[in-house]
Design a protein around this motif. Structure first.
Motif, PDB file in Angstrom:
ATOM      1  N   ALA A 172       0.830  -1.201   0.000  1.00 60.52           N
ATOM      2  CA  ALA A 172       0.000   0.000   0.000  1.00 60.52           C
ATOM      3  C   ALA A 172       0.868   1.256   0.000  1.00 60.52           C
ATOM      4  CB  ALA A 172      -0.927  -0.002   1.208  1.00 60.52           C
ATOM      5  N   LEU A 173       1.959   1.232   0.743  1.00 64.37           N
ATOM      6  CA  LEU A 173       2.882   2.363   0.745  1.00 64.37           C
ATOM      7  C   LEU A 173       3.539   2.522  -0.617  1.00 64.37           C
ATOM      8  CD1 LEU A 173       4.380   4.565   2.427  1.00 64.37           C
ATOM      9  CD2 LEU A 173       6.147   2.834   2.843  1.00 64.37           C
ATOM     10  N   ASP A 174       3.972   1.423  -1.197  1.00 61.80           N
ATOM     11  CA  ASP A 174       4.621   1.462  -2.511  1.00 61.80           C
ATOM     12  C   ASP A 174       3.671   2.000  -3.578  1.00 61.80           C
ATOM     13  OD1 ASP A 174       6.890   0.703  -4.310  1.00 61.80           O
ATOM     14  OD2 ASP A 174       5.372  -0.652  -5.136  1.00 61.80           O
ATOM     15  N   TRP A 175       2.393   1.671  -3.471  1.00 62.19           N
ATOM     16  CA  TRP A 175       1.399   2.153  -4.429  1.00 62.19           C
ATOM     17  C   TRP A 175       1.062   3.631  -4.234  1.00 62.19           C
ATOM     18  CZ3 TRP A 175      -3.173  -1.857  -5.000  1.00 62.19           C
ATOM     19  CH2 TRP A 175      -2.702  -2.986  -5.698  1.00 62.19           C
ATOM     20  N   GLY A 176       1.332   4.170  -3.062  1.00 61.31           N
ATOM     21  CA  GLY A 176       0.912   5.527  -2.753  1.00 61.31           C
ATOM     22  C   GLY A 176      -0.466   5.594  -2.123  1.00 61.31           C
ATOM     23  N   LEU A 177      -0.955   4.453  -1.644  1.00 65.95           N
ATOM     24  CA  LEU A 177      -2.274   4.408  -1.029  1.00 65.95           C
ATOM     25  C   LEU A 177      -2.252   5.015   0.368  1.00 65.95           C
ATOM     26  CD1 LEU A 177      -5.172   3.224  -1.591  1.00 65.95           C
ATOM     27  CD2 LEU A 177      -4.423   1.191  -0.349  1.00 65.95           C
ATOM     28  N   ILE A 178      -1.137   4.849   1.079  1.00 65.38           N
ATOM     29  CA  ILE A 178      -0.986   5.345   2.447  1.00 65.38           C
ATOM     30  C   ILE A 178       0.317   6.122   2.566  1.00 65.38           C
ATOM     31  CG2 ILE A 178      -2.365   3.468   3.388  1.00 65.38           C
ATOM     32  CD1 ILE A 178       0.207   2.123   4.319  1.00 65.38           C
ATOM     33  N   SER A 179       0.499   6.809   3.697  1.00 61.83           N
ATOM     34  CA  SER A 179       1.659   7.689   3.839  1.00 61.83           C
ATOM     35  C   SER A 179       2.835   7.063   4.576  1.00 61.83           C
ATOM     36  CB  SER A 179       1.247   8.983   4.561  1.00 61.83           C
ATOM     37  OG  SER A 179       0.732   8.691   5.847  1.00 61.83           O
ATOM     38  N   HIS A 180       2.566   6.135   5.518  1.00 59.57           N
ATOM     39  CA  HIS A 180       3.630   5.572   6.347  1.00 59.57           C
ATOM     40  C   HIS A 180       3.380   4.090   6.623  1.00 59.57           C
ATOM     41  CE1 HIS A 180       3.646   9.860   7.426  1.00 59.57           C
ATOM     42  NE2 HIS A 180       4.816   9.722   8.036  1.00 59.57           N
TER      43      HIS A 180
END
Length: 259
Positions: A172-180
């Motif tokens: 999810a982080l790699d996709w840009g879905l979440i920030s941290h």
């Protein structure tokens, strides 16, 4: 014995902490729970003592989505649940104060929508995100049809919505879905650090930044709410939804027929 919905509302200095508090049911949500959380966010809009809002879950999950086990959704497919969800998402986006989602475990269904509505979404490394609606014959709601493609693009949003695949926190982080993403044993300390940083920050500047980012990336959110409500209301009356709920409760694979 308290009759309040199981949502804890805690004021810790300048932080308002909202905790979904049904750990034995992985924080599966009732309409009353969502309404209580939304009321708390709405009250914080004009509360000068609140400078940051933190949304999280008790126990090992952030939120398992809507409570399918504890309510007769087939007999009572109340659109009030959708309205409450849309209201909470809208308030999380509109409140002129930063919102931090502390995703301590799985964020599923409308729980995923709420996690992604925050300004900063911080997840334990072991957490995951899942738009599970298709598994019970429904469509995503809570604004996720706008929030997810705004973050990861149409193709990945369609993958999440149609295939109902888990997206692990690192992905999810790699996709840009979440920030941290934070190692599990460092999660609480990082949430505390970020909460303090936001609470001590320039609240007026944060408000204008939120407004500008929403105008640039989420201009279609209100329209998504309307489309989701219309579509979900229609799906409540389908045989596929009845089959999806029955399969969920029986812990078996659903047999959908497109009816």
């Amino acid at each position: 014995m308290s009759t309040e919905p199981p949502v804890r509302i805690d004021h810790d200095g300048a932080a308002l902490r909202i905790t979904f508090d049904r750990p034995d049911q992985l924080n599966a949500l009732t309409t009353a729970m969502v309404t209580r959380a939304a009321d708390a966010v709405e009250a914080a809009v004009t509360d000068a003592g609140v400078r940051v809002v933190v949304l999280t879950g008790a126990g090992r999950a952030f939120c398992a989505g809507a409570d399918l086990a504890g309510r007769d959704l087939e007999a009572d497919p109340d659109t009030g649940t959708i309205d409450a969800a849309n209201r909470l998402t809208g308030l999380l986006r509109a409140i002129p104060k930063p919102v931090l989602a502390a995703v301590n475990g799985p964020a599923v269904g409308v729980g995923c929508s709420f996690a992604l509505a925050a300004d900063l979404t911080v997840a334990r490394e072991s957490a995951y995100f899942l738009l599970a609606f298709a598994n019970v014959g429904l469509m995503p709601d809570g604004g996720s049809t706008a929030l997810v493609p705004a973050a990861v693009g149409r193709a990945r949003a369609a993958r999440m919505a149609l295939l109902a695949e888990r997206v692990p926190a690192p992905q999810a982080l790699d996709w840009g879905l979440i920030s941290h993403v934070v190692p599990d044993d460092e999660f609480d300390a990082e949430i505390s650090r970020l909460t303090t940083k936001l609470a001590e920050g320039p609240t007026a500047a944060y408000a204008q930044t939120k407004r500008a980012l929403a105008a640039a990336s989420l201009a279609q959110l209100d329209g998504a709410f309307a489309v989701e409500r219309e579509g979900q209301s229609a799906l409540f009356g389908t045989k596929d939804f009845a089959e999806g709920v029955a399969a969920f409760r029986a812990k078996r694979r659903p047999e959908f027929r497109g009816e």
